[in-house]
Design a protein around this motif. Sequence first.
Motif, PDB file in Angstrom:
ATOM      1  N   THR A   1       0.669  -0.880  -0.319  1.00  0.00           N
ATOM      2  CA  THR A   1      -0.226  -0.221  -0.638  1.00  0.00           C
ATOM      3  C   THR A   1       0.566   1.074  -0.339  1.00  0.00           C
ATOM      4  OG1 THR A   1      -1.670  -1.366   1.506  1.00  0.00           O
ATOM      5  CG2 THR A   1      -1.527   1.363   0.916  1.00  0.00           C
TER       6      THR A   1
ATOM      7  N   GLN B   1      -8.914  14.563 -15.771  1.00  0.00           N
ATOM      8  CA  GLN B   1      -8.662  14.999 -14.136  1.00  0.00           C
ATOM      9  C   GLN B   1      -8.491  13.474 -13.960  1.00  0.00           C
ATOM     10  OE1 GLN B   1     -12.145  17.480 -12.407  1.00  0.00           O
ATOM     11  NE2 GLN B   1     -10.335  18.951 -12.414  1.00  0.00           N
ATOM     12  N   HIS B   2      -7.397  12.893 -13.243  1.00  0.00           N
ATOM     13  CA  HIS B   2      -7.870  11.611 -12.700  1.00  0.00           C
ATOM     14  C   HIS B   2      -9.147  11.765 -11.884  1.00  0.00           C
ATOM     15  CE1 HIS B   2      -6.081   7.936 -10.666  1.00  0.00           C
ATOM     16  NE2 HIS B   2      -5.135   8.258 -12.205  1.00  0.00           N
ATOM     17  N   PRO B   3      -9.787  10.254 -12.002  1.00  0.00           N
ATOM     18  CA  PRO B   3     -11.106   9.883 -11.296  1.00  0.00           C
ATOM     19  C   PRO B   3     -11.041  10.177 -10.065  1.00  0.00           C
ATOM     20  CG  PRO B   3     -10.444   8.560 -12.809  1.00  0.00           C
ATOM     21  CD  PRO B   3      -9.297   9.822 -12.808  1.00  0.00           C
ATOM     22  N   ARG B   4      -9.281   9.355  -9.502  1.00  0.00           N
ATOM     23  CA  ARG B   4      -9.214   8.574  -8.220  1.00  0.00           C
ATOM     24  C   ARG B   4      -8.980   9.808  -6.922  1.00  0.00           C
ATOM     25  NH1 ARG B   4      -6.043   3.116  -8.046  1.00  0.00           N
ATOM     26  NH2 ARG B   4      -7.193   2.013  -9.006  1.00  0.00           N
ATOM     27  N   ASP B   5      -8.289  10.935  -7.503  1.00  0.00           N
ATOM     28  CA  ASP B   5      -7.879  12.017  -6.806  1.00  0.00           C
ATOM     29  C   ASP B   5      -7.936  13.196  -7.251  1.00  0.00           C
ATOM     30  OD1 ASP B   5      -5.608  12.151  -8.962  1.00  0.00           O
ATOM     31  OD2 ASP B   5      -4.139  11.368  -7.382  1.00  0.00           O
TER      32      ASP B   5
ATOM     33  N   ARG C   1       2.051   6.946  -6.411  1.00  0.00           N
ATOM     34  CA  ARG C   1       0.846   8.126  -6.716  1.00  0.00           C
ATOM     35  C   ARG C   1       1.512   9.573  -6.484  1.00  0.00           C
ATOM     36  NH1 ARG C   1      -2.701   8.499 -10.246  1.00  0.00           N
ATOM     37  NH2 ARG C   1      -3.313   9.439  -8.593  1.00  0.00           N
TER      38      ARG C   1
ATOM     39  N   ARG D   1      -6.617  15.055  -9.413  1.00  0.00           N
ATOM     40  CA  ARG D   1      -5.444  15.918 -10.153  1.00  0.00           C
ATOM     41  C   ARG D   1      -5.592  16.353 -11.743  1.00  0.00           C
ATOM     42  NH1 ARG D   1       0.072  13.207  -8.075  1.00  0.00           N
ATOM     43  NH2 ARG D   1      -0.848  11.613  -8.632  1.00  0.00           N
TER      44      ARG D   1
ATOM     45  N   HIS E   1      -5.833   2.489 -16.046  1.00  0.00           N
ATOM     46  CA  HIS E   1      -5.195   2.929 -14.906  1.00  0.00           C
ATOM     47  C   HIS E   1      -4.153   2.392 -14.778  1.00  0.00           C
ATOM     48  CE1 HIS E   1      -8.366   6.164 -14.478  1.00  0.00           C
ATOM     49  NE2 HIS E   1      -9.039   5.344 -14.588  1.00  0.00           N
TER      50      HIS E   1
ATOM     51  N   GLN F   1       1.409   3.934  -2.829  1.00  0.00           N
ATOM     52  CA  GLN F   1       0.902   6.173  -2.601  1.00  0.00           C
ATOM     53  C   GLN F   1       2.459   6.640  -3.202  1.00  0.00           C
ATOM     54  OE1 GLN F   1       0.031   5.788   1.596  1.00  0.00           O
ATOM     55  NE2 GLN F   1      -2.143   4.970   1.536  1.00  0.00           N
TER      56      GLN F   1
ATOM     57  N   SER G   1     -11.530   3.542 -19.535  1.00  0.00           N
ATOM     58  CA  SER G   1     -11.618   2.753 -18.111  1.00  0.00           C
ATOM     59  C   SER G   1     -10.618   1.728 -17.749  1.00  0.00           C
ATOM     60  CB  SER G   1     -13.379   2.047 -18.138  1.00  0.00           C
ATOM     61  OG  SER G   1     -12.890   1.116 -19.279  1.00  0.00           O
TER      62      SER G   1
END
Length: 227
Positions: free
Chosen positions: A22, A185-189, A29, A191, A110, A26, A107
Motif C-alpha cells: 500500500t 482530471q484523474h478520477p481517484r484524486d 501516486r 488531479r 489506470h 502511494q 476505463s
Amino acid sequence: RLGKVWGDDKLSLRDISDDQLTELVQAVRQHGMIVIPNQSWSLEEQEQFTSRLGEMTATVVGQAPEYFEVHPRIVRLSNFRADGTWKGPNYQGAEVWHQDGDYMKMSERHILTVLCADQIPKSGGGTGFVDLVEAAAALPASLRAKAEGLSCFTSARRNAAYMKRDFTAEDAEKYPDQRTPVLYQHPRDGRELLLMGSELSVFEDEEHQPDAETTQSLFQHVLSSQW
C-alpha cells in the motif's frame, strides 16, 4: 515531484507485506515513478508481485510474439533475442515519447508499469520520464486556453503500423480508436494532467480537425527539462 528511490537495503519485493505494498502504491501516486534498487527475482516471482497490484495486462499493440519469448505474460524488451542473437541496427522498441496503453479505453488505462532491468549498457540506453501533472499545472494561460478545447486521438492500428506489426480483426475489435480530453482530471484524486498519448497521436479540435500548431507547442512544453 517526479521520481524517488523507495525502500531500504533489506527490502525484498518477493515477500513484501500488504501494508508495504500500500505504501509503495502511494509513493507511485505521489512521485509518478519510483526506483526500487537491489532486487533479484525469477519471472514467476515478478508475475506474482505484479498480480498483487491488480489485474495484469501487457501494453503491447498488434501481433508481437517476440515480446513474449521467455514468459507468456511478461514483455521482454531488448535489442537482443533470448538466445543471444542481435536484432540488428534497425530494431526499435517504442523509441518515441508515449504513455503506456494510450490506445486503450480510459476505463482500462489506470496502469502501473513494472519495469525490471536485467542487463543494462555501460553507456546510453536511458529511459526518460515526464511529469504530466506538473506540466499541466504550469501551462501558460494562452496554451491552456487552446488545450482545453482539444482531444487526443490515439489509434492502436497506427501504432502497430509504426512498429511494423500485423494488426488483426481481433485487435481492431479489442482496441478501437480513442479520443480523450488533452486536459484530464484523474478520477481517484481529481488531479489535472495532460493526456498526450504519444508522438504518433493527433490532437483535434471539437470538429475533429487536427491542430498541428498546438500539438507542437504542447509537446515542446511537456518535454522541457523542468518536468
